[in-house]
Design a protein around this motif. Structure first.
Motif, PDB file in Angstrom:
ATOM      1  N   LEU A   1      -9.138   4.138  -1.853  1.00  0.00           N
ATOM      2  CA  LEU A   1      -9.632   4.460  -0.828  1.00  0.00           C
ATOM      3  C   LEU A   1     -10.909   5.431  -1.032  1.00  0.00           C
ATOM      4  N   ASN A   2     -10.325   6.528  -2.119  1.00  0.00           N
ATOM      5  CA  ASN A   2     -11.311   7.577  -2.364  1.00  0.00           C
ATOM      6  C   ASN A   2     -12.621   6.960  -2.947  1.00  0.00           C
ATOM      7  N   LEU A   3     -12.243   5.900  -3.820  1.00  0.00           N
ATOM      8  CA  LEU A   3     -13.567   5.309  -4.639  1.00  0.00           C
ATOM      9  C   LEU A   3     -14.448   4.508  -3.630  1.00  0.00           C
ATOM     10  N   PHE A   4     -13.776   4.023  -2.730  1.00  0.00           N
ATOM     11  CA  PHE A   4     -14.290   3.023  -1.662  1.00  0.00           C
ATOM     12  C   PHE A   4     -14.988   4.246  -0.885  1.00  0.00           C
ATOM     13  N   ASN A   5     -14.573   5.129  -0.381  1.00  0.00           N
ATOM     14  CA  ASN A   5     -15.527   6.197   0.474  1.00  0.00           C
ATOM     15  C   ASN A   5     -16.651   6.570  -0.464  1.00  0.00           C
ATOM     16  N   GLN A   6     -16.409   7.152  -1.645  1.00  0.00           N
ATOM     17  CA  GLN A   6     -17.491   7.362  -2.707  1.00  0.00           C
ATOM     18  C   GLN A   6     -18.649   6.296  -2.545  1.00  0.00           C
ATOM     19  N   THR A   7     -18.283   5.135  -2.855  1.00  0.00           N
ATOM     20  CA  THR A   7     -19.205   4.133  -2.792  1.00  0.00           C
ATOM     21  C   THR A   7     -20.003   3.820  -1.675  1.00  0.00           C
TER      22      THR A   7
ATOM     23  N   CYS B   1       0.723  -1.280  -0.052  1.00  0.00           N
ATOM     24  CA  CYS B   1       0.055   0.010  -0.031  1.00  0.00           C
ATOM     25  C   CYS B   1       0.973   1.167  -0.179  1.00  0.00           C
ATOM     26  N   LEU B   2       2.117   1.174   0.068  1.00  0.00           N
ATOM     27  CA  LEU B   2       3.014   2.352   0.294  1.00  0.00           C
ATOM     28  C   LEU B   2       3.747   2.376  -0.996  1.00  0.00           C
ATOM     29  N   THR B   3       4.578   3.376  -0.856  1.00  0.00           N
ATOM     30  CA  THR B   3       5.692   3.742  -1.883  1.00  0.00           C
ATOM     31  C   THR B   3       6.808   2.801  -1.579  1.00  0.00           C
ATOM     32  N   ASN B   4       7.810   2.982  -2.433  1.00  0.00           N
ATOM     33  CA  ASN B   4       9.009   2.034  -2.214  1.00  0.00           C
ATOM     34  C   ASN B   4      10.065   2.624  -0.961  1.00  0.00           C
ATOM     35  N   ASN B   5       9.554   3.748  -0.746  1.00  0.00           N
ATOM     36  CA  ASN B   5      10.677   4.043   0.602  1.00  0.00           C
ATOM     37  C   ASN B   5       9.429   4.160   1.926  1.00  0.00           C
ATOM     38  N   SER B   6       8.304   3.827   1.665  1.00  0.00           N
ATOM     39  CA  SER B   6       7.394   3.436   2.833  1.00  0.00           C
ATOM     40  C   SER B   6       7.039   4.597   3.651  1.00  0.00           C
ATOM     41  N   GLU B   7       7.167   5.826   2.984  1.00  0.00           N
ATOM     42  CA  GLU B   7       7.036   7.214   3.389  1.00  0.00           C
ATOM     43  C   GLU B   7       5.567   7.684   3.287  1.00  0.00           C
ATOM     44  N   GLU B   8       4.792   7.160   2.528  1.00  0.00           N
ATOM     45  CA  GLU B   8       3.323   7.697   2.142  1.00  0.00           C
ATOM     46  C   GLU B   8       2.670   6.470   1.290  1.00  0.00           C
ATOM     47  N   LEU B   9       1.400   6.581   1.340  1.00  0.00           N
ATOM     48  CA  LEU B   9       0.532   5.828   0.550  1.00  0.00           C
ATOM     49  C   LEU B   9       0.659   5.873  -0.930  1.00  0.00           C
ATOM     50  N   SER B  10       0.569   4.877  -1.576  1.00  0.00           N
ATOM     51  CA  SER B  10       0.710   4.801  -3.147  1.00  0.00           C
ATOM     52  C   SER B  10      -0.461   5.566  -3.842  1.00  0.00           C
ATOM     53  N   ASN B  11      -0.190   5.845  -5.148  1.00  0.00           N
ATOM     54  CA  ASN B  11      -1.353   6.643  -5.682  1.00  0.00           C
ATOM     55  C   ASN B  11      -2.640   5.825  -5.889  1.00  0.00           C
ATOM     56  N   ALA B  12      -2.203   4.371  -6.396  1.00  0.00           N
ATOM     57  CA  ALA B  12      -3.374   3.359  -6.422  1.00  0.00           C
ATOM     58  C   ALA B  12      -4.077   3.121  -5.116  1.00  0.00           C
ATOM     59  N   THR B  13      -3.520   3.158  -4.269  1.00  0.00           N
ATOM     60  CA  THR B  13      -4.005   3.067  -2.986  1.00  0.00           C
ATOM     61  C   THR B  13      -5.044   4.222  -2.372  1.00  0.00           C
ATOM     62  N   VAL B  14      -4.188   5.095  -2.791  1.00  0.00           N
ATOM     63  CA  VAL B  14      -5.360   6.624  -2.411  1.00  0.00           C
ATOM     64  C   VAL B  14      -6.511   6.519  -3.405  1.00  0.00           C
ATOM     65  N   SER B  15      -6.303   6.274  -4.582  1.00  0.00           N
ATOM     66  CA  SER B  15      -7.249   6.235  -5.541  1.00  0.00           C
ATOM     67  C   SER B  15      -8.365   5.099  -4.918  1.00  0.00           C
TER      68      SER B  15
ATOM     69  N   ASP C   1      -6.017  -3.519   4.168  1.00  0.00           N
ATOM     70  CA  ASP C   1      -6.611  -2.289   4.289  1.00  0.00           C
ATOM     71  C   ASP C   1      -7.688  -2.213   3.032  1.00  0.00           C
ATOM     72  N   VAL C   2      -6.837  -2.549   1.642  1.00  0.00           N
ATOM     73  CA  VAL C   2      -7.858  -2.666   0.547  1.00  0.00           C
ATOM     74  C   VAL C   2      -8.316  -3.794   0.544  1.00  0.00           C
ATOM     75  N   GLU C   3      -7.817  -4.963   1.067  1.00  0.00           N
ATOM     76  CA  GLU C   3      -8.589  -6.465   1.023  1.00  0.00           C
ATOM     77  C   GLU C   3     -10.020  -6.302   1.809  1.00  0.00           C
ATOM     78  N   ASP C   4      -9.744  -5.837   2.930  1.00  0.00           N
ATOM     79  CA  ASP C   4     -10.844  -5.664   3.851  1.00  0.00           C
ATOM     80  C   ASP C   4     -11.834  -4.677   3.302  1.00  0.00           C
ATOM     81  N   ALA C   5     -11.399  -3.478   2.722  1.00  0.00           N
ATOM     82  CA  ALA C   5     -12.432  -2.472   1.995  1.00  0.00           C
ATOM     83  C   ALA C   5     -13.444  -3.118   1.085  1.00  0.00           C
ATOM     84  N   MET C   6     -12.456  -3.968   0.369  1.00  0.00           N
ATOM     85  CA  MET C   6     -13.344  -4.604  -0.993  1.00  0.00           C
ATOM     86  C   MET C   6     -14.222  -5.825  -0.457  1.00  0.00           C
ATOM     87  N   ASN C   7     -13.769  -6.381   0.788  1.00  0.00           N
ATOM     88  CA  ASN C   7     -14.604  -7.508   1.182  1.00  0.00           C
ATOM     89  C   ASN C   7     -16.001  -6.911   1.562  1.00  0.00           C
TER      90      ASN C   7
END
Length: 334
Positions: free
Chosen positions: A190-196, A174-188, A257-263
């Motif tokens: 989670l945003n679409l999950f909240n909208q749904t 879910c994080l970038t290579n340096n594990s300092e922030e969420l990846s773009n795919a994860t952010v997208s 986080d992503v798996e639980d949201a999709m379930n």
């Protein structure tokens, strides 16, 4: 030469008090000395905690009054340097914050997106302890004092627990290579999950006036179908990308986080709302399935017709040949 006489009386005075202290402890152990408000000769196993504290205070006051001087720890007793103690305190505070974050984010699962800054902080504190050394050349390193000084190795056990929890959750996916922030795919996602979820909630508000739980969720299925499809498609794309990058374990899981949201979304869509799969997806699947099922029937039918036609062609010449030969035999006999 005057200090000599003054030292000797203090030493002799101290020696005079030592037998008294020993006698006091022995008589207390036998229950020979009474306490205020208690019967004489009480058994030691019946003493209260307050009485034992009074005995300890009395003994310490006698030792100090006997000119033995202030009590001090022996010089060989192991103790931490101030630098190492500060590192241990920092690790303890960071671990407490991370533990609280993990527990609060356990349900619904929000471990990776909420606790990754605290996890990086704890990992940094652990690296600092592992590399740290004491202030003097004679003192042992802080790593040896904090990590390897006893059999339990509490700091090591706690650090391994955090690392194993982070790996099992696959938070690195879910994080970038340096594990300092969420990846773009994860952010997208989670945003679409909240909208749904917002779409689900907004389309259910019209049925809240009824006392009975709503059973007809056709409005939810109709209004939120597009958002649900987009969320499901994005999840499938993330799974494919994860398999290509080979970032996860053999199971190629996404982060928890992503798996639980999709379930959660799938359970609401299929079980709670009882929404069906869109027809645009069902018709091609049914057509392809029917075509595949009829392929064996067409194959065997064509094979049967082709074999019957060959059989007729082979039998006709044999019948003609036998009839002509039989006619020739009859003419010769006549």
């Amino acid at each position: 030469m005057e200090p000599g006489p003054t030292v000797a009386p203090r030493k002799s005075s101290s020696l005079r008090w030592l037998p008294l202290v020993t006698l006091l402890w022995s008589r207390l152990a036998l229950g020979a000395l009474p306490f205020p408000g208690s019967p004489r000769g009480v058994s030691p196993d019946l003493w209260s905690e307050q009485q034992l504290l009074e005995v300890e205070d009395l003994t310490l006051s006698l030792l100090r009054g006997g000119a033995l001087g202030p009590l001090s720890l022996p010089p060989d007793l192991p103790d931490l340097d101030p630098e190492c103690r500060e590192m241990l305190l920092d690790f303890a505070n960071s671990s407490a914050e991370l533990t609280g974050c993990l527990v609060r984010s356990a349900r619904p699962v929000r471990l990776c997106q909420t606790c990754f800054p605290l996890f990086q902080q704890v990992a940094g504190k652990m690296n600092t302890i592992s590399r740290a050394v004491g202030n003097t050349s004679e003192s042992q390193s802080c790593a040896r004092s904090l990590l390897m000084a006893d059999r339990m190795q509490v700091v090591v056990i706690l650090s391994e627990f955090f690392n194993s929890t982070w790996q099992e959750a696959n938070c690195a996916n879910c994080l970038t290579n340096n594990s300092e922030e969420l990846s773009n795919a994860t952010v997208s996602f989670l945003n679409l999950f909240n909208q749904t979820l917002t779409c689900f909630e907004s389309n259910l508000q019209g049925s809240t006036h009824s006392l009975l739980p709503p059973k007809n969720y056709s409005e939810v299925c109709k209004s939120c179908r597009e958002k649900y499809k987009n969320l499901s498609n994005l999840y499938s794309e993330m799974q494919k990308m994860n398999e290509l990058e080979n970032k996860a374990e053999p199971g190629t899981h996404l982060c928890i986080d992503v798996e639980d949201a999709m379930n959660i979304t799938r359970k609401l869509w299929s079980r709670t709302f009882n929404c069906s799969v869109p027809c645009s997806d069902t018709v091609p699947v049914i057509a392809v399935s029917v075509f595949i099922l009829f392929l064996p029937v067409v194959f065997y039918l064509s094979s049967f017709l082709h074999s019957e036609q060959k059989k007729r062609k082979l039998i006709l010449p044999k019948r003609l040949k036998s009839s002509t030969s039989f006619a020739n035999i009859q003419e010769n006999s006549n």
